[in-house]
Design a protein around this motif. Structure first.
Motif, PDB file in Angstrom:
ATOM      1  N   UNK A 281       0.839  -1.196   0.000  1.00 13.02           N
ATOM      2  CA  UNK A 281       0.000   0.000   0.000  1.00 13.02           C
ATOM      3  C   UNK A 281       0.873   1.245   0.000  1.00 13.02           C
ATOM      4  N   UNK A 282       0.282   2.334  -0.405  1.00 14.88           N
ATOM      5  CA  UNK A 282       0.981   3.613  -0.335  1.00 14.88           C
ATOM      6  C   UNK A 282       1.128   4.032   1.122  1.00 14.88           C
ATOM      7  N   UNK A 283       2.249   4.660   1.440  1.00 14.85           N
ATOM      8  CA  UNK A 283       2.422   5.275   2.753  1.00 14.85           C
ATOM      9  C   UNK A 283       2.594   4.293   3.884  1.00 14.85           C
ATOM     10  N   UNK A 284       2.266   4.746   5.082  1.00 15.24           N
ATOM     11  CA  UNK A 284       2.529   3.998   6.300  1.00 15.24           C
ATOM     12  C   UNK A 284       1.703   2.732   6.393  1.00 15.24           C
ATOM     13  N   UNK A 285       0.619   2.614   5.659  1.00 14.48           N
ATOM     14  CA  UNK A 285      -0.208   1.410   5.711  1.00 14.48           C
ATOM     15  C   UNK A 285       0.570   0.167   5.284  1.00 14.48           C
ATOM     16  N   UNK A 286       1.622   0.324   4.528  1.00 14.69           N
ATOM     17  CA  UNK A 286       2.403  -0.839   4.103  1.00 14.69           C
ATOM     18  C   UNK A 286       3.083  -1.556   5.265  1.00 14.69           C
ATOM     19  N   UNK A 287       3.150  -0.920   6.434  1.00 10.79           N
ATOM     20  CA  UNK A 287       3.709  -1.582   7.610  1.00 10.79           C
ATOM     21  C   UNK A 287       2.730  -2.605   8.178  1.00 10.79           C
ATOM     22  N   UNK A 288       1.433  -2.418   7.938  1.00 11.06           N
ATOM     23  CA  UNK A 288       0.399  -3.312   8.464  1.00 11.06           C
ATOM     24  C   UNK A 288       0.469  -4.652   7.734  1.00 11.06           C
ATOM     25  N   UNK A 289       0.158  -5.717   8.457  1.00  7.06           N
ATOM     26  CA  UNK A 289       0.150  -7.046   7.840  1.00  7.06           C
ATOM     27  C   UNK A 289      -1.265  -7.614   7.844  1.00  7.06           C
ATOM     28  N   UNK A 290      -1.673  -8.230   8.958  1.00  8.78           N
ATOM     29  CA  UNK A 290      -2.988  -8.848   9.025  1.00  8.78           C
ATOM     30  C   UNK A 290      -3.999  -7.989   9.749  1.00  8.78           C
ATOM     31  N   UNK A 291      -5.113  -8.620  10.093  1.00  7.63           N
ATOM     32  CA  UNK A 291      -6.222  -7.929  10.747  1.00  7.63           C
ATOM     33  C   UNK A 291      -5.761  -7.380  12.100  1.00  7.63           C
ATOM     34  N   UNK A 292      -5.882  -6.088  12.331  1.00 10.87           N
ATOM     35  CA  UNK A 292      -5.391  -5.486  13.579  1.00 10.87           C
ATOM     36  C   UNK A 292      -6.285  -5.804  14.773  1.00 10.87           C
ATOM     37  N   UNK A 293      -5.702  -5.717  15.952  1.00  9.88           N
ATOM     38  CA  UNK A 293      -6.414  -6.003  17.204  1.00  9.88           C
ATOM     39  C   UNK A 293      -7.209  -4.767  17.627  1.00  9.88           C
ATOM     40  N   UNK A 294      -8.401  -4.639  17.117  1.00  6.39           N
ATOM     41  CA  UNK A 294      -9.196  -3.422  17.327  1.00  6.39           C
ATOM     42  C   UNK A 294      -9.487  -3.182  18.805  1.00  6.39           C
ATOM     43  N   UNK A 295      -9.918  -4.208  19.524  1.00  2.00           N
ATOM     44  CA  UNK A 295     -10.260  -4.015  20.934  1.00  2.00           C
ATOM     45  C   UNK A 295      -9.035  -3.537  21.714  1.00  2.00           C
ATOM     46  N   UNK A 296      -7.862  -4.054  21.375  1.00  2.36           N
ATOM     47  CA  UNK A 296      -6.653  -3.653  22.068  1.00  2.36           C
ATOM     48  C   UNK A 296      -6.252  -2.213  21.819  1.00  2.36           C
ATOM     49  N   UNK A 297      -6.784  -1.622  20.756  1.00  2.00           N
ATOM     50  CA  UNK A 297      -6.445  -0.235  20.437  1.00  2.00           C
ATOM     51  C   UNK A 297      -7.288   0.779  21.190  1.00  2.00           C
ATOM     52  N   UNK A 298      -8.431   0.348  21.688  1.00  2.00           N
ATOM     53  CA  UNK A 298      -9.407   1.306  22.203  1.00  2.00           C
ATOM     54  C   UNK A 298      -8.927   2.121  23.403  1.00  2.00           C
TER      55      UNK A 298
END
Length: 411
Positions: A281-298
């Motif tokens: 992906x363009x930009x910083x999103x290319x660092x992401x791999x799989x489905x992120x831990x949404x609950x852990x981000x809250x």
């Protein structure tokens, strides 16, 4: 003139009353728990923000329960970047578009280090220090083994950390990457990131900082320091909770050419096309791999609300004042009992915790926990007094150091 315990008690009360951030400790859960006399381990796990309890409950009933899969389109897909940008702006001195969250610190450190090394093909050495956190050392050993690279070790002083002079002595035209912690996990030494970055760049190498013990406790200016890469956790001074996802920073000038080795669908260009072959992906999103831990981000969002309200300069000022007060008590009460200070006494070179050493501290720590005094123990015989600026009071510092004095005095 020797200060008496009564004077220290009066002084602690006066400091709490005059503290510009005195209303913040009450916004954390456990601040009124009578069983916790002094929580002095905020540099390992921060207290939960009270607002996080409501946020998590509402997420389960309203977002997860009410929106179901629609939540991905409405908010969740962008959450790693939107929260990452808030961390970057509020805490890291980073302009938007360079920070994201997701994965553990270990996984992000691997991804960023491998991506950084790919930008310096032909160079054969990685510089690091023997007093860095074990994961950092182990991971870089593994990467060096994978790629056939050589590790160049710096040996910092026990009570200090890595200096620009130390780095200058080992970097060369062979150096690809320098990996250091901004604040040393054991001694609390705060390195001169800007000076070390300049030395690293003069050698044509790249700098990767571990910010686990500095993010949320000291002021950071990644953009103006010209740092290339950074990683850090969110469960210490950013109060995200146990196992909360880590963050990663990639300097804007590197993003177009940056590739990391763990390819996943959410880091791909147009991920929902499910196309054949990986295109980052363009930009910083290319660092992401799989489905992120949404609950852990809250919960991170609630701590960022507090940091944005207080401002990092005020947070750092409180951090310095807390550690100065702790050191004053240690010098008066503990040094005469054989305790040594293993942290810098110069606040400009000290992060948010103070480490003290004594041969009895392993057993002392266990007894302190039973009394509701909670620091942490670090081998071989150190107690770290970790002072999270927005949740810790001067009265807690006083109670904690007094309890260490009492426990040592029993033997």
């Amino acid at each position: 003139m020797t200060t008496t315990p009564v004077d220290f008690a009066t002084h602690a009360q006066a400091l709490d009353e005059a503290d510009p951030l005195r209303d913040f400790p009450g916004r954390f859960l456990g601040s009124d728990d009578p069983e916790i006399v002094a929580y002095l381990d905020g540099n390992s796990l921060g207290r939960p923000v009270k607002a996080s309890a409501d946020r998590l409950a509402n997420f389960v009933t309203e977002m997860w329960g009410g929106r179901l899969i629609r939540g991905w389109d409405e908010q969740w897909f962008d959450l790693p970047v939107t929260i990452g940008e808030r961390i970057g702006t509020a805490v890291l001195g980073a302009a938007p578009g360079q920070t994201t969250i997701g994965d553990s610190t270990t996984v992000l450190l691997y991804k960023i280090a491998r991506g950084a090394l790919a930008l310096r093909q032909g160079r054969t050495e990685i510089v690091l220090d023997r007093d860095n956190f074990p994961t950092d050392r182990y991971l870089l050993e593994a990467i060096a083994g994978e790629l056939g690279l050589t590790l160049r070790w710096i040996e910092p002083e026990f009570t200090g950390g890595v200096t620009a002079q130390d780095v200058a002595a080992v970097v060369s035209e062979r150096t690809a990457l320098v990996v250091l912690s901004h604040v040393a996990y054991r001694s609390g030494y705060l390195l001169d990131a800007q000076a070390i970055c300049a030395v690293t760049h003069d050698a044509g190498a790249l700098l990767l900082l571990d910010l686990c013990h500095s993010a949320g406790a000291v002021e950071i200016e990644l953009d103006s320091w010209a740092v290339d890469f950074a990683v850090g956790c969110t469960y210490k001074y950013l109060n995200g909770g146990p196992g909360a996802p880590a963050f990663a920073y990639v300097r804007a000038e590197h993003l177009a050419d940056f590739t990391q080795p763990i390819w996943g669908w959410m880091g791909r260009e147009s991920p929902f096309e499910m196309a054949q072959g990986y295109v980052p992906a363009e930009g910083i999103r290319r660092v992401i791999s799989g489905t992120p831990a949404i609950i852990g981000m809250l919960p991170i969002q609630d701590m960022l609300d507090l940091i944005e309200e207080a401002g990092m300069p005020a947070v750092r000022e409180k951090s310095v004042a807390l550690t100065e007060f702790a050191l004053e008590l240690v010098q008066e009460w503990l040094v005469p009992l054989g305790v040594t200070v293993s942290s810098p006494t110069d606040s400009a070179r000290r992060g948010g915790h103070v480490t003290i050493d004594h041969p009895e501290f392993r057993d002392v720590t266990a007894r302190l926990w039973q009394r509701g005094i909670i620091p942490d123990f670090r081998r071989p015989h150190g107690i770290r007094i970790g002072l999270s600026p927005l949740s810790t009071t001067y009265a807690e510092v006083l109670a904690g150091v007094a309890a260490i004095r009492d426990e040592l005095g029993k033997h």
